[in-house]
Design an enzyme around this catalytic site. Structure first.
Site, PDB file in Angstrom:
ATOM      1  N   GLU B  88       0.807  -1.222   0.000  1.00  0.00           N
ATOM      2  CA  GLU B  88       0.000   0.000   0.000  1.00  0.00           C
ATOM      3  C   GLU B  88       0.843   1.277   0.000  1.00  0.00           C
ATOM      4  O   GLU B  88       0.419   2.310  -0.531  1.00  0.00           O
ATOM      5  CB  GLU B  88      -0.952   0.014   1.205  1.00  0.00           C
ATOM      6  CG  GLU B  88      -2.057  -1.032   1.139  1.00  0.00           C
ATOM      7  CD  GLU B  88      -1.596  -2.433   1.530  1.00  0.00           C
ATOM      8  OE1 GLU B  88      -0.474  -2.561   2.085  1.00  0.00           O
ATOM      9  OE2 GLU B  88      -2.349  -3.395   1.291  1.00  0.00           O
ATOM     10  N   PHE B 113      -6.347   0.007   5.289  1.00  0.00           N
ATOM     11  CA  PHE B 113      -4.959  -0.027   4.806  1.00  0.00           C
ATOM     12  C   PHE B 113      -4.520   1.334   4.280  1.00  0.00           C
ATOM     13  O   PHE B 113      -3.356   1.713   4.418  1.00  0.00           O
ATOM     14  CB  PHE B 113      -4.798  -1.118   3.746  1.00  0.00           C
ATOM     15  CG  PHE B 113      -5.252  -2.469   4.207  1.00  0.00           C
ATOM     16  CD1 PHE B 113      -4.981  -2.891   5.503  1.00  0.00           C
ATOM     17  CD2 PHE B 113      -5.969  -3.309   3.381  1.00  0.00           C
ATOM     18  CE1 PHE B 113      -5.409  -4.138   5.956  1.00  0.00           C
ATOM     19  CE2 PHE B 113      -6.406  -4.561   3.819  1.00  0.00           C
ATOM     20  CZ  PHE B 113      -6.128  -4.970   5.110  1.00  0.00           C
ATOM     21  N   ARG B 196     -19.288  -1.757  -2.444  1.00  0.00           N
ATOM     22  CA  ARG B 196     -19.006  -2.501  -3.668  1.00  0.00           C
ATOM     23  C   ARG B 196     -19.955  -3.695  -3.822  1.00  0.00           C
ATOM     24  O   ARG B 196     -20.756  -3.999  -2.948  1.00  0.00           O
ATOM     25  CB  ARG B 196     -17.569  -2.985  -3.677  1.00  0.00           C
ATOM     26  CG  ARG B 196     -17.263  -3.926  -2.536  1.00  0.00           C
ATOM     27  CD  ARG B 196     -16.165  -4.905  -2.853  1.00  0.00           C
ATOM     28  NE  ARG B 196     -16.457  -5.683  -4.020  1.00  0.00           N
ATOM     29  CZ  ARG B 196     -16.933  -6.937  -3.981  1.00  0.00           C
ATOM     30  NH1 ARG B 196     -17.204  -7.525  -2.831  1.00  0.00           N
ATOM     31  NH2 ARG B 196     -17.146  -7.601  -5.094  1.00  0.00           N
TER      32      ARG B 196
END
Lengths: 284, 345
Positions: B88, B113, B196
């Site tokens: 990340e 993250f 999502r």
């Protein structure tokens, strides 16, 4: 891209003279502020002279020229060294030297992109440069721009995990337009980097990460030039790294002999003395 | 000293009969549709539409393309899709580098993250440089039963303190489809929370002409007794609770604030100043440093002092388990929102 095609306004001034000028300007800036990361600047001067007067393609009057090779200073506190070479390259005017670190200066103590022409990124939070360089190298490839991305980092930054994320990514994406320069002076804030979080064997480590790796004496101009040439002309589809072993305070022997620390302490009356010593070693 | 959590760890559990079991919501699971129509992968499709018109758009992810709907973009435009691996810090740095070269990168991962692991890289490589990197993150707040490792309960608090960042907490598929082109039109960095998979379409059922507008709070429902100022999925919960309370004769207005920063304090203050209503903020986020505190500060600064309550997650690392159970436990379910508002009247 060949050296002949470079558009930078070059003169016949030798690289040794460029390096000497860079050291001199850095000492003058240190004198202005009474402090500065002078040990690093003196140590990396030969690498910077070779980068800006042998390897990089750029236009002094147009630092954002799209065709330029990108030079990222990941180590923000090396700004004093980069300002010196930017002045030497005609990107910053010499007259601003005395503003170094002052209020409203374009040359803050730690390098920031928004302050200084020719400063590509804001470094200083260490371990950032190489990841940004990966993104820029990917972006250049998307644009079919043949420029190189150089990232100058310190040995201390080898301790940051983000450096190795970026190293893996550079090889994974076959970034043959990415050249990482590691200034290995074995000195960090708390002491020797090899005694705190040892990154050796370093050449082998970069090779294992998929890079074309070289390690040379960073204060031997002929070796530095040769390493840049090999990095640029290598035909492998992989990124390149040059590890430069450098000596802190190079060129001013009484400072070289001092117990070296990350932030070299120079007394008020020593700046002039250091300049005088440097002048004695002026290249012919 | 025995930690409470350790003591709990060694207590044997009762086994629930199979007929009563509620499965832990997997992180791949869509938010329960809860009676609303759903839209499949609204972010992925909106990004593909935008990218067809703008060749500067690229997509980057850190091993979560499928779990942020960015794979839709990757399938349509494989040469503009960059899989950066499970890294990340690199994801955000490389996105910054691509933005420096003139691209508009959409970088996706989970909210935890981005906010926790990659924060320094977002702060220095993206926000300080004011680069047009669009960070889009799934699993906002309490939308997974996986426990604190995946529950981004403080992401908005973290990013609210970061200069230059625009923050969006969409409620539904309409917000997500609407926000993508506006994120692109805005020239700086944006952090957007993401829903999502099959995402419910909520706002247009309550307000057929609703359109997401960056930086604007919008009244979705009028009401004279309570004003709920909400963001993200809590607008859906507030609207559903409002219907329940309406049956009891309690009229609840719902002001939806999908843009957390800059917050539309003009609209919020104007509505809060309309006398006599209890003001309740509702957010899928810790009550520390999110919408509620931002509204409270804004109202105090303007000399507006309504009766004020906050609905949000507690200042705690949350339990693992099934999402409906957890939403009940922490006060985010329709029943609990209804109950809390009723208790404050």
């Amino acid at each position: 891209m060949t050296i002949d095609s470079r558009s930078a306004a070059l003169t016949n001034t030798s690289l040794a003279m460029r390096a000497w000028n860079i050291r001199r300007k850095a000492l003058m800036m240190g004198e202005v502020q009474g402090q500065g990361y002078i040990g690093q600047a003196l140590g990396v001067a030969d690498v910077l002279a070779t980068a800006y007067f042998h390897a990089l393609d750029y236009r002094s009057d147009d630092p954002e020229w799209e065709g330029r090779d990108r030079f990222l200073l990941s180590i923000g506190h090396y700004a004093i060294a980069l300002y010196s070479v930017l002045m030497e390259a005609g990107i910053l005017p010499d007259e601003e030297l005395e503003t170094y670190g002052m209020d409203d200066s374009r040359m803050p103590m730690s390098g920031m992109a928004s302050y200084t022409p020719g400063m590509e990124i804001t470094g200083g939070s260490l371990g950032h440069g190489l990841g940004i360089a990966v993104g820029m190298a990917l972006g250049l490839k998307r644009k079919n721009n043949p420029a190189f991305v150089y990232n100058l980092m310190s040995d201390g930054e080898l301790g940051e995990g983000s450096t190795w994320e970026a190293a893996m990514s550079g090889a994974h994406h076959k970034l043959d337009n990415l050249i990482c320069l590691v200034d290995f002076n074995d000195q960090q804030a708390d002491g020797k980097s090899t005694e705190m979080l040892c990154s050796e064997p370093l050449t082998e480590k970069w090779e294992a990460f998929g890079w074309f790796a070289q390690r040379v004496d960073g204060n031997d101009l002929a070796a530095v030039v040769d390493a840049f040439d090999r990095a640029r002309s290598c035909s492998d589809a992989r990124p390149r790294v040059i590890i430069f072993d450098t000596t802190m305070c190079k060129g001013v022997p009484f400072l070289e002999r001092r117990e070296i620390t990350h932030f070299v302490r120079v007394e008020a009356d020593e700046w002039a003395k250091a300049l005088a010593v440097l002048d004695e070693g002026k290249p012919a | 000293m025995t930690l409470a959590s350790m003591a709990r760890k060694y207590e044997p559990r009762k086994v629930t009969p199979a007929s009563e079991r509620v499965a832990t919501s997997a992180m791949i699971a869509s938010l329960a549709a809860e009676g609303y129509e759903t839209v499949s992968a609204p972010f992925g499709h909106a990004l593909v539409d935008a990218a067809r018109k703008n060749d500067k758009i690229v997509g980057l992810t850190a091993d979560l393309g499928k779990y942020t709907d960015l794979h839709i973009f990757g399938q349509e435009m494989p040469d503009r899709y960059y899989q950066m691996g499970m890294a990340e810090q690199l994801l955000m740095s490389a996105a910054a580098g691509m933005a420096r070269e003139g691209f508009i990168p959409f970088a996706t991962t989970y909210a935890v993250f981005a906010a926790r692991r990659a924060y320094d890289f977002i702060a220095m490589a993206i926000a300080e440089e004011n680069l047009p990197v669009k960070i889009v993150c799934a699993l906002p707040g309490l939308t997974t039963g996986y426990g604190p490792s995946h529950q981004a309960t403080e992401d908005l608090a973290i990013f609210r303190g970061l200069p230059n960042m625009v923050l969006i907490d969409p409620c539904d598929a309409d917000d997500i489809t609407g926000m993508v082109p506006q994120m692109i039109a805005y020239e700086g960095p944006v952090y957007a929370r993401l829903l999502r998979g099959k995402v419910p379409s909520v706002l247009r059922r309550h307000k057929p002409d609703y359109k997401f507008q960056l930086g604007m709070a919008q009244m979705i429902r009028e009401g004279n007794d309570v004003l709920v100022i909400s963001t993200g999925i809590m607008t859906m919960r507030a609207l559903d609770a409002a219907e329940v309370l309406a049956a009891d004769g309690v009229e609840v207005a719902v002001l939806h604030c999908p843009t957390i920063k800059p917050l539309d304090l003009d609209t919020i203050a104007a509505e809060a100043a309309k006398g006599g209503r209890l003001v309740v903020t509702a957010e899928n986020h810790t009550v520390i440093g999110g919408l509620g505190e931002a509204v409270a500060t804004g109202l105090m600064m303007r000399g507006i002092h309504p009766a004020f309550r906050m609905i949000g997650l507690p200042d705690a690392f949350l339990e693992a388990g099934a999402l409906p159970t957890l939403h009940d436990m922490y006060g985010l379910s329709v029943d609990k929102v209804t109950e809390q508002i009723r208790s404050w009247l």
